[in-house]
Design a protein around this motif. Sequence first.
Motif, PDB file in Angstrom:
ATOM      1  N   GLU A  35       0.642  -1.193  -0.045  1.00 45.38           N
ATOM      2  CA  GLU A  35      -0.136   0.144  -0.269  1.00 45.38           C
ATOM      3  C   GLU A  35       0.841   1.247   0.229  1.00 45.38           C
ATOM      4  O   GLU A  35       2.127   1.163   0.330  1.00 45.38           O
ATOM      5  N   GLN A  36       0.096   2.602  -0.342  1.00 45.52           N
ATOM      6  CA  GLN A  36       1.025   3.382  -0.530  1.00 45.52           C
ATOM      7  C   GLN A  36       1.619   4.208   1.082  1.00 45.52           C
ATOM      8  O   GLN A  36       0.923   3.982   2.054  1.00 45.52           O
ATOM      9  N   HIS A  37       2.314   4.670   1.047  1.00 41.98           N
ATOM     10  CA  HIS A  37       3.754   5.189   2.649  1.00 41.98           C
ATOM     11  C   HIS A  37       4.261   6.187   1.688  1.00 41.98           C
ATOM     12  O   HIS A  37       5.661   6.940   2.057  1.00 41.98           O
ATOM     13  N   GLY A  38       2.900   7.012   1.415  1.00 35.96           N
ATOM     14  CA  GLY A  38       3.747   8.608   0.609  1.00 35.96           C
ATOM     15  C   GLY A  38       4.999   8.443  -0.237  1.00 35.96           C
ATOM     16  O   GLY A  38       5.166   7.163  -1.164  1.00 35.96           O
ATOM     17  N   GLY A  39       5.531   9.190  -0.700  1.00 30.70           N
ATOM     18  CA  GLY A  39       6.719   9.550  -2.091  1.00 30.70           C
ATOM     19  C   GLY A  39       7.975   9.218  -1.309  1.00 30.70           C
ATOM     20  O   GLY A  39       8.721   8.625  -2.338  1.00 30.70           O
ATOM     21  N   HIS A  40       8.748   8.728   0.206  1.00 28.32           N
ATOM     22  CA  HIS A  40       9.865   8.333   0.262  1.00 28.32           C
ATOM     23  C   HIS A  40       9.882   7.110   1.066  1.00 28.32           C
ATOM     24  O   HIS A  40      11.583   6.465   1.402  1.00 28.32           O
ATOM     25  N   LEU A  41       8.995   6.407   0.833  1.00 29.81           N
ATOM     26  CA  LEU A  41       8.836   4.260   0.991  1.00 29.81           C
ATOM     27  C   LEU A  41       7.914   4.183   0.149  1.00 29.81           C
ATOM     28  O   LEU A  41       7.322   4.781  -0.370  1.00 29.81           O
ATOM     29  N   PRO A  42       8.741   2.626  -0.367  1.00 27.77           N
ATOM     30  CA  PRO A  42       8.097   1.955  -0.598  1.00 27.77           C
ATOM     31  C   PRO A  42       6.457   1.001  -0.865  1.00 27.77           C
ATOM     32  O   PRO A  42       6.126   1.842   0.961  1.00 27.77           O
ATOM     33  N   LEU A  43       6.340   0.580  -1.776  1.00 24.86           N
ATOM     34  CA  LEU A  43       4.771   0.051  -1.183  1.00 24.86           C
ATOM     35  C   LEU A  43       4.700  -0.628  -0.279  1.00 24.86           C
ATOM     36  O   LEU A  43       3.401  -1.579   0.132  1.00 24.86           O
ATOM     37  N   GLY A  44       5.810  -1.482  -0.614  1.00 24.25           N
ATOM     38  CA  GLY A  44       5.884  -3.385   0.206  1.00 24.25           C
ATOM     39  C   GLY A  44       6.721  -2.636   1.624  1.00 24.25           C
ATOM     40  O   GLY A  44       7.031  -4.012   2.404  1.00 24.25           O
ATOM     41  N   THR A  45       6.533  -1.456   2.584  1.00 28.06           N
ATOM     42  CA  THR A  45       7.046  -1.265   3.830  1.00 28.06           C
ATOM     43  C   THR A  45       6.479  -2.140   4.425  1.00 28.06           C
ATOM     44  O   THR A  45       7.465  -2.822   5.552  1.00 28.06           O
ATOM     45  N   ALA A 138       3.622   5.977   7.785  1.00 28.64           N
ATOM     46  CA  ALA A 138       5.116   6.137   6.982  1.00 28.64           C
ATOM     47  C   ALA A 138       5.802   7.270   7.766  1.00 28.64           C
ATOM     48  O   ALA A 138       6.210   8.517   7.167  1.00 28.64           O
ATOM     49  N   GLY A 139       5.688   7.201   9.142  1.00 24.82           N
ATOM     50  CA  GLY A 139       5.924   8.258   9.771  1.00 24.82           C
ATOM     51  C   GLY A 139       7.577   7.882  10.459  1.00 24.82           C
ATOM     52  O   GLY A 139       8.091   6.659   9.931  1.00 24.82           O
ATOM     53  N   SER A 140       8.116   8.186  11.174  1.00 20.88           N
ATOM     54  CA  SER A 140       9.954   7.313  11.934  1.00 20.88           C
ATOM     55  C   SER A 140       9.668   5.916  12.168  1.00 20.88           C
ATOM     56  O   SER A 140      10.475   5.367  11.331  1.00 20.88           O
ATOM     57  N   MET A 141       8.615   5.132  13.155  1.00 16.95           N
ATOM     58  CA  MET A 141       8.321   4.018  12.785  1.00 16.95           C
ATOM     59  C   MET A 141       8.501   2.903  11.447  1.00 16.95           C
ATOM     60  O   MET A 141       9.285   2.356  11.356  1.00 16.95           O
ATOM     61  N   GLU A 142       7.818   3.464  10.934  1.00 20.63           N
ATOM     62  CA  GLU A 142       7.920   2.729   9.610  1.00 20.63           C
ATOM     63  C   GLU A 142       8.940   3.113   8.422  1.00 20.63           C
ATOM     64  O   GLU A 142       9.923   1.679   7.592  1.00 20.63           O
ATOM     65  N   THR A 143       9.583   4.310   8.519  1.00 20.11           N
ATOM     66  CA  THR A 143      10.323   4.395   8.287  1.00 20.11           C
ATOM     67  C   THR A 143      12.162   3.737   8.659  1.00 20.11           C
ATOM     68  O   THR A 143      12.802   3.312   8.066  1.00 20.11           O
ATOM     69  N   ALA A 144      11.471   3.402   9.774  1.00 19.19           N
ATOM     70  CA  ALA A 144      13.060   2.384  10.395  1.00 19.19           C
ATOM     71  C   ALA A 144      13.193   1.369  10.289  1.00 19.19           C
ATOM     72  O   ALA A 144      13.893   0.565  10.069  1.00 19.19           O
ATOM     73  N   ALA A 145      11.510   0.406  10.288  1.00 18.62           N
ATOM     74  CA  ALA A 145      12.149  -1.118   9.621  1.00 18.62           C
ATOM     75  C   ALA A 145      12.272  -0.832   8.733  1.00 18.62           C
ATOM     76  O   ALA A 145      12.437  -1.462   8.605  1.00 18.62           O
ATOM     77  N   VAL A 146      11.771   0.208   7.796  1.00 14.46           N
ATOM     78  CA  VAL A 146      12.516   0.133   6.225  1.00 14.46           C
ATOM     79  C   VAL A 146      14.206  -0.051   6.175  1.00 14.46           C
ATOM     80  O   VAL A 146      14.778  -0.770   5.059  1.00 14.46           O
ATOM     81  N   LEU A 147      14.587   1.238   6.717  1.00 14.18           N
ATOM     82  CA  LEU A 147      15.654   1.081   6.751  1.00 14.18           C
ATOM     83  C   LEU A 147      16.705  -0.065   7.417  1.00 14.18           C
ATOM     84  O   LEU A 147      17.677  -0.551   6.973  1.00 14.18           O
ATOM     85  N   ALA A 148      16.009  -0.971   8.678  1.00 14.19           N
ATOM     86  CA  ALA A 148      16.338  -2.231   8.937  1.00 14.19           C
ATOM     87  C   ALA A 148      16.576  -3.222   7.513  1.00 14.19           C
ATOM     88  O   ALA A 148      17.364  -4.411   7.608  1.00 14.19           O
ATOM     89  N   GLN A 198       6.347  11.491  10.830  1.00 19.98           N
ATOM     90  CA  GLN A 198       7.967  12.130  10.923  1.00 19.98           C
ATOM     91  C   GLN A 198       9.465  11.221  10.786  1.00 19.98           C
ATOM     92  O   GLN A 198       9.442  11.093  11.886  1.00 19.98           O
ATOM     93  N   PRO A 199       9.184  11.516   9.190  1.00 21.17           N
ATOM     94  CA  PRO A 199      10.139   9.797   8.715  1.00 21.17           C
ATOM     95  C   PRO A 199      11.364  10.871   8.909  1.00 21.17           C
ATOM     96  O   PRO A 199      12.665   9.535   9.013  1.00 21.17           O
ATOM     97  N   ASP A 200      11.773  11.888   9.448  1.00 24.83           N
ATOM     98  CA  ASP A 200      12.819  11.990   8.923  1.00 24.83           C
ATOM     99  C   ASP A 200      14.084  11.710  10.717  1.00 24.83           C
ATOM    100  O   ASP A 200      14.932  12.284  10.783  1.00 24.83           O
ATOM    101  N   ARG A 201      13.130  11.107  11.494  1.00 20.21           N
ATOM    102  CA  ARG A 201      13.817  11.079  13.358  1.00 20.21           C
ATOM    103  C   ARG A 201      14.426   9.624  13.098  1.00 20.21           C
ATOM    104  O   ARG A 201      15.184   9.190  13.952  1.00 20.21           O
ATOM    105  N   ALA A 202      14.378   8.789  12.206  1.00 22.32           N
ATOM    106  CA  ALA A 202      14.699   7.303  12.082  1.00 22.32           C
ATOM    107  C   ALA A 202      16.019   7.772  11.281  1.00 22.32           C
ATOM    108  O   ALA A 202      16.526   8.080  10.521  1.00 22.32           O
ATOM    109  N   THR A 203      17.382   6.882  11.520  1.00 19.81           N
ATOM    110  CA  THR A 203      18.551   6.766  11.230  1.00 19.81           C
ATOM    111  C   THR A 203      18.406   5.052  11.128  1.00 19.81           C
ATOM    112  O   THR A 203      17.174   5.017  11.990  1.00 19.81           O
ATOM    113  N   ALA A 204      19.752   5.058  10.329  1.00 20.31           N
ATOM    114  CA  ALA A 204      19.512   3.558  10.315  1.00 20.31           C
ATOM    115  C   ALA A 204      20.209   2.983  11.459  1.00 20.31           C
ATOM    116  O   ALA A 204      20.098   1.473  11.343  1.00 20.31           O
TER     117      ALA A 204
END
Length: 234
Positions: A35-45, A138-148, A198-204
């Motif tokens: 499903e969609q997760h904005g422009g910064h995360l993939p559909l398969g988040t 698509a905030g910090s939690m899901e961004t961190a999950a994709v980073l991991a 706030q996706p920018d709060r996540a770091t690799a």
Amino acid sequence: MPRHPDRQLERLSQPAAAALIAASGTAVVATGSVEQHGGHLPLGTDTFAAASIAERVAARLDPLRPATLGAVLVDVCGGLGMAGAQRIVVVNWHEGNSPALRVAADEAQRSHRVQVVIAESHVITHTLFPDEMEFTHAGSMETAAVLAYDAALVKLEQATEPSERAAGEAAHGLFRRPDVYPVLRDFHQIAVTGWYGQPDRATAGRAEQIAEAVADHVVARAREIWAALPGGAA
């Protein structure tokens, strides 16, 4: 990218897979969503997030392996049961999957004589790290999950405009009520832009630490359940 490819069924030969299942009697199944997760995360988040946690869980419950749920959980559990697995851990990262997973797990247990444990990894992540891992979309939690899972999939520079957070949380809260609640038809009912947070709060680096902690939690809880339920000892 896979950190434990030797625990993934699709990467193994039949004899190697059979040996792993016979040795542990346990399997790990990852369930997510596209499903969609904005422009910064993939559909398969959600799928990548579940896979990231599942393979870590599998490595800890050595010698296990995760499989990705592609069709029907009942059929997957049936196949795993025939291969020798008695215990199955479903690692989920999608709220919309939960009702169907519970129904399917019940049928799998009755039909295939397996014991299913469901781990809601998104809930665990927020519960363990409530200040860092916001329960948004698509905030910090899901961004961190994709980073991991694979940092190359995160493109913060392509993020579209988020919806207002307070409004998103209020609307999200309606669908998360435990007693009387509406059924979500489309996420735009919650956030008009499709996402908020706030996706920018996540770091690799921190994402890796959090994923490891979540996997530890899943394993500890699963072992508690197996020890407590008849016939479920690890």
